[in-house]
Design an enzyme around this catalytic site. Structure first.
Site, PDB file in Angstrom:
ATOM      1  N   GLY A   1       0.867  -1.177   0.000  1.00  0.00           N
ATOM      2  CA  GLY A   1       0.000   0.000   0.000  1.00  0.00           C
ATOM      3  C   GLY A   1       0.904   1.226   0.000  1.00  0.00           C
ATOM      4  N   ALA A   2       0.640   2.159  -0.921  1.00  0.00           N
ATOM      5  CA  ALA A   2       1.591   3.250  -1.157  1.00  0.00           C
ATOM      6  C   ALA A   2       1.995   4.009   0.117  1.00  0.00           C
ATOM      7  CB  ALA A   2       1.024   4.197  -2.217  1.00  0.00           C
TER       8      ALA A   2
ATOM      9  N   ARG B   1      10.609  -0.442  -4.437  1.00  0.00           N
ATOM     10  CA  ARG B   1       9.511  -0.640  -5.407  1.00  0.00           C
ATOM     11  C   ARG B   1       9.401   0.661  -6.202  1.00  0.00           C
ATOM     12  NH1 ARG B   1       3.936  -2.861  -3.156  1.00  0.00           N
ATOM     13  NH2 ARG B   1       3.699  -3.563  -5.321  1.00  0.00           N
TER      14      ARG B   1
ATOM     15  N   GLN C   1      -5.358  -8.753  -2.763  1.00  0.00           N
ATOM     16  CA  GLN C   1      -5.438  -7.733  -1.711  1.00  0.00           C
ATOM     17  C   GLN C   1      -6.897  -7.371  -1.393  1.00  0.00           C
ATOM     18  OE1 GLN C   1      -3.351  -7.703  -4.301  1.00  0.00           O
ATOM     19  NE2 GLN C   1      -1.445  -6.600  -3.883  1.00  0.00           N
TER      20      GLN C   1
ATOM     21  N   ASP D   1      -1.247   4.971  -6.565  1.00  0.00           N
ATOM     22  CA  ASP D   1       0.181   4.857  -6.245  1.00  0.00           C
ATOM     23  C   ASP D   1       0.988   6.040  -6.770  1.00  0.00           C
ATOM     24  OD1 ASP D   1      -0.872   1.933  -6.159  1.00  0.00           O
ATOM     25  OD2 ASP D   1       1.034   1.958  -5.069  1.00  0.00           O
TER      26      ASP D   1
ATOM     27  N   ASN E   1      -2.474   2.709 -10.384  1.00  0.00           N
ATOM     28  CA  ASN E   1      -3.001   1.968  -9.234  1.00  0.00           C
ATOM     29  C   ASN E   1      -2.975   0.490  -9.584  1.00  0.00           C
ATOM     30  OD1 ASN E   1      -4.166   2.025  -6.549  1.00  0.00           O
ATOM     31  ND2 ASN E   1      -6.051   1.293  -7.489  1.00  0.00           N
ATOM     32  N   LYS E   2      -3.332  -0.340  -8.638  1.00  0.00           N
ATOM     33  CA  LYS E   2      -3.255  -1.797  -8.788  1.00  0.00           C
ATOM     34  C   LYS E   2      -3.831  -2.274 -10.113  1.00  0.00           C
ATOM     35  CE  LYS E   2      -1.673  -4.156  -6.670  1.00  0.00           C
ATOM     36  NZ  LYS E   2      -0.303  -4.654  -6.961  1.00  0.00           N
TER      37      LYS E   2
HETATM   38  O1  MRU Z   1       0.979  -3.821  -4.671  1.00  0.00           O
HETATM   39  P1  MRU Z   1       0.258  -3.108  -3.560  1.00  0.00           P
HETATM   40  O2  MRU Z   1      -0.625  -4.011  -2.763  1.00  0.00           O
HETATM   41  O3  MRU Z   1       1.191  -2.290  -2.713  1.00  0.00           O
HETATM   42  O4  MRU Z   1      -0.700  -2.088  -4.331  1.00  0.00           O
HETATM   43  C1  MRU Z   1      -1.467  -1.200  -3.572  1.00  0.00           C
HETATM   44  C2  MRU Z   1      -2.394  -0.371  -4.359  1.00  0.00           C
HETATM   45  O5  MRU Z   1      -2.418  -0.387  -5.584  1.00  0.00           O
HETATM   46  C3  MRU Z   1      -3.258   0.576  -3.592  1.00  0.00           C
HETATM   47  O6  MRU Z   1      -4.492   0.765  -4.228  1.00  0.00           O
HETATM   48  C4  MRU Z   1      -2.531   1.928  -3.476  1.00  0.00           C
HETATM   49  O7  MRU Z   1      -1.233   1.745  -3.001  1.00  0.00           O
HETATM   50  C5  MRU Z   1      -3.257   2.890  -2.596  1.00  0.00           C
HETATM   51  S1  MRU Z   1      -3.172   2.432  -0.870  1.00  0.00           S
HETATM   52  C6  MRU Z   1      -3.924   3.715  -0.023  1.00  0.00           C
END
Ligand code: MRU
Length: 365
Positions: A60-61, A102, A207, A248, A258-259
């Site tokens: 999560g960012a 990352r 997730q 992100d 984003n994801k």
């Molecule tokens: O690969 P991840 O699980 O770190 O990806 C997370 C996401 O894409 C979230 O939607 C994003 O980081 C926002 S978290 C407030």
């Protein structure tokens, strides 16, 4: 905008934070084990920090930013006999190693850079480490506050929209507060409004199914997990009032990383006439990026698609492409809910305005 931020207090006070500084080390929730097990890991070295970020035990960012920020402090431990110049060289090396663990979430490098810049002003090894710790704590406190403000801005923007579809996990596991997109959900609950969530499972690491479902059930919120591929049929069927996702990295024109799978939901939402919102703190905007075209998208190991624990989910030798994120074009986004209010199109004006920077103009002739 003025909000009653005490709405978030009761909710936050009962939480185990996803990342926390305890005595002289970091404690994190291992998010790879949820929902089966809530295990807290202790991190003592920079290697530990890079490892948990890269294998998504911490994810999560905003949360990877917090872990990275505190990781810099770990890297500055036990340097008592080191000169200030040697310490600064180490500070730079540690910050650049953690900051690049990352590539897509801007929050990681943003948080680590803040800590490096604050700490570098120290005159001794002790001072450098103390300044680093104070700044890391400040980054975490700012995010907690930003989440509260995002939730309250979303409460106003999404008034009357109770059936929300979300992707990935953007809640208390992903931030220092009640979350970004999920912060809006929690704000609705805290305000006594009806709210019901469709959590898309979020392949390949789930997730949505594992983490969003776990934390919303824990909070007593009505949540239904759907396959990622069901978003078209559920939106077309009129069962969703709004889509709300996290981010992100957001470019100056609103393009949003984003994801993986977020872009698909946005296309479907446009076709179905469902508003599509992004919720993110200002620390997720990248003032240096004009559009999403230059965003670096993390590609992850093939075995995340070929295997689940000890089982094959695809032939061992099949080629795989596993991008962790996609970029949703700004023109599919109805609004971006931030800690400085809700930004609306045209984003190439509203985003620079919120960032406090003038929009860049093309020069002709
Ligand atoms: O690969 P991840 O699980 O770190 O990806 C997370 C996401 O894409 C979230 O939607 C994003 O980081 C926002 S978290 C407030």
């Amino acid at each position: 905008m003025t909000y009653d931020t005490s709405l978030a207090d009761g909710f936050l006070s009962r939480l185990q934070p996803p990342v926390e500084w305890v005595d002289d080390h970091i404690e994190v929730i291992d998010q790879t084990l949820l929902p089966d097990e809530l295990r807290v890991l202790s991190l003592h070295t920079v290697d530990d920090v890079v490892d948990v970020i890269q294998r998504l035990a911490v994810r999560g960012a905003p949360t990877i930013g917090h872990c990275g920020a505190l990781g810099v402090v770990l890297g500055m431990t036990a340097l008592a006999d080191t000169t200030a110049d040697e310490c600064r060289a180490r500070l730079n090396a540690v910050a650049s190693r953690i900051g690049s663990a990352r590539p897509t979430a801007v929050n990681l490098n943003w948080a680590v850079t803040r800590v490096r810049e604050a700490a570098t002003r120290g005159q001794t090894a002790y001072e450098i480490r103390e300044l680093a710790l104070a700044e890391a704590r400040q980054v975490i406190a700012l995010d907690r506050d930003a989440c509260t403000r995002i939730g309250l801005a979303g409460l106003e923007e999404l008034a009357g929209r109770s059936r929300l579809l979300t992707h990935c996990n953007t809640g208390r596991l992903a931030t220092a507060g009640w979350g970004t997109a999920l912060g809006v959900v929690y704000a609705k609950q805290a305000a006594g409004e009806p709210v019901e969530v469709y959590a898309s499972e979020t392949r390949p690491l789930l997730q949505g199914a594992r983490l969003t479902a776990w934390e919303l059930l824990d909070a007593g919120i009505d949540v239904t997990v759907i396959p990622d591929g069901a978003s078209a049929v559920i939106m077309d069927g009129g069962r969703v009032d709004a889509v709300i996702v996290g981010a992100d990295r957001i470019a100056r024109n609103g393009d949003t990383a984003n994801k993986i799978g977020t872009f698909t939901h946005a296309v479907v939402a446009r076709r179905a006439g469902v508003p599509f919102y992004v919720a993110a703190p200002m620390s997720t905007f990248d003032p240096m990026m004009e559009t999403g075209a230059a965003m670096v998208i993390e590609e992850r190991a093939a075995d995340e698609l070929r295997r689940w624990k000890d089982r094959s989910t695809a032939p061992a030798e099949v080629p795989v492409w596993n991008p962790a994120f996609d970029v949703t074009p700004g023109d599919l986004i109805t609004g971006i809910i931030t800690d400085r209010g809700v930004l609306k199109p045209p984003y190439d004006l509203s985003i620079p305005g919120a960032l406090g920077t003038a929009p860049r103009r093309e020069h002709h002739g």
